[in-house]
Design a protein around this motif. Structure first.
Motif, PDB file in Angstrom:
ATOM      1  N   MET A 158     -92.652 -17.992  39.743  1.00 52.15           N
ATOM      2  CA  MET A 158     -92.609 -18.495  38.392  1.00 52.15           C
ATOM      3  C   MET A 158     -91.351 -19.361  38.234  1.00 52.15           C
ATOM      4  N   GLU A 159     -91.515 -20.518  37.667  1.00 48.13           N
ATOM      5  CA  GLU A 159     -90.405 -21.447  37.463  1.00 48.13           C
ATOM      6  C   GLU A 159     -89.760 -21.196  36.105  1.00 48.13           C
ATOM      7  N   MET A 160     -88.432 -21.237  36.065  1.00 44.08           N
ATOM      8  CA  MET A 160     -87.700 -21.053  34.806  1.00 44.08           C
ATOM      9  C   MET A 160     -87.710 -22.358  34.025  1.00 44.08           C
ATOM     10  N   CYS A 161     -87.914 -22.268  32.733  1.00 46.48           N
ATOM     11  CA  CYS A 161     -87.984 -23.456  31.884  1.00 46.48           C
ATOM     12  C   CYS A 161     -87.161 -23.245  30.625  1.00 46.48           C
ATOM     13  N   GLU A 162     -85.850 -23.131  30.787  1.00 46.44           N
ATOM     14  CA  GLU A 162     -84.996 -22.948  29.628  1.00 46.44           C
ATOM     15  C   GLU A 162     -84.936 -24.244  28.824  1.00 46.44           C
ATOM     16  N   ALA A 163     -84.585 -24.093  27.572  1.00 44.48           N
ATOM     17  CA  ALA A 163     -84.498 -25.243  26.675  1.00 44.48           C
ATOM     18  C   ALA A 163     -83.038 -25.535  26.360  1.00 44.48           C
ATOM     19  N   LYS A 164     -82.837 -26.640  25.675  1.00 46.35           N
ATOM     20  CA  LYS A 164     -81.526 -26.906  25.099  1.00 46.35           C
ATOM     21  C   LYS A 164     -81.726 -27.037  23.603  1.00 46.35           C
ATOM     22  N   ALA A 165     -80.686 -26.673  22.851  1.00 49.89           N
ATOM     23  CA  ALA A 165     -80.733 -26.759  21.392  1.00 49.89           C
ATOM     24  C   ALA A 165     -79.919 -27.966  20.962  1.00 49.89           C
ATOM     25  N   VAL A 166     -80.508 -28.747  20.066  1.00 46.46           N
ATOM     26  CA  VAL A 166     -79.888 -29.984  19.594  1.00 46.46           C
ATOM     27  C   VAL A 166     -79.837 -29.960  18.074  1.00 46.46           C
ATOM     28  N   VAL A 167     -78.645 -30.235  17.526  1.00 47.69           N
ATOM     29  CA  VAL A 167     -78.493 -30.372  16.083  1.00 47.69           C
ATOM     30  C   VAL A 167     -78.620 -31.849  15.748  1.00 47.69           C
ATOM     31  N   VAL A 168     -79.450 -32.159  14.771  1.00 43.34           N
ATOM     32  CA  VAL A 168     -79.665 -33.539  14.326  1.00 43.34           C
ATOM     33  C   VAL A 168     -79.001 -33.702  12.962  1.00 43.34           C
ATOM     34  N   GLU A 169     -78.024 -34.611  12.895  1.00 43.92           N
ATOM     35  CA  GLU A 169     -77.350 -34.923  11.637  1.00 43.92           C
ATOM     36  C   GLU A 169     -77.152 -36.427  11.565  1.00 43.92           C
ATOM     37  N   ASP A 170     -77.547 -37.025  10.461  1.00 42.20           N
ATOM     38  CA  ASP A 170     -77.400 -38.477  10.265  1.00 42.20           C
ATOM     39  C   ASP A 170     -77.979 -39.265  11.437  1.00 42.20           C
ATOM     40  N   GLU A 171     -79.149 -38.819  11.920  1.00 43.00           N
ATOM     41  CA  GLU A 171     -79.860 -39.454  13.037  1.00 43.00           C
ATOM     42  C   GLU A 171     -79.086 -39.394  14.361  1.00 43.00           C
ATOM     43  N   LYS A 172     -78.007 -38.603  14.422  1.00 46.58           N
ATOM     44  CA  LYS A 172     -77.274 -38.380  15.669  1.00 46.58           C
ATOM     45  C   LYS A 172     -77.647 -37.005  16.195  1.00 46.58           C
ATOM     46  N   GLU A 173     -77.688 -36.889  17.511  1.00 39.76           N
ATOM     47  CA  GLU A 173     -78.051 -35.630  18.143  1.00 39.76           C
ATOM     48  C   GLU A 173     -76.872 -35.076  18.934  1.00 39.76           C
TER      49      GLU A 173
END
Length: 65
Positions: free
Chosen positions: A1-16
């Motif tokens: 089984m392959e690991m598929c972690e995510a990343k969390a991104v905060v979006v503010e004023d169209e910037k990530e």
């Protein structure tokens, strides 16, 4: 089984901004998103909501309420 972690991104004023890497678990506590990475570190996003989740690119987008 392959690991598929995510990343969390905060979006503010169209910037990530990446706020957490290797996210393995997402849940809600008192209506607030809580993210846990693969080593068990957690972040609670008090004033944020989940805007969307990109399952193809493994990204969780958070935006101010």
């Amino acid at each position: 089984m392959e690991m598929c972690e995510a990343k969390a991104v905060v979006v503010e004023d169209e910037k990530e901004e990446v706020v957490m890497e290797d996210v393995a678990f997402l849940y809600f506590k008192d209506g607030k998103p809580v993210l846990r990475n693969i080593v068990g570190e957690e972040m609670v996003f008090e004033d944020y909501e989940v805007e969307s989740i990109d399952f193809i690119h493994h990204v969780i987008y958070l935006r101010l309420r």
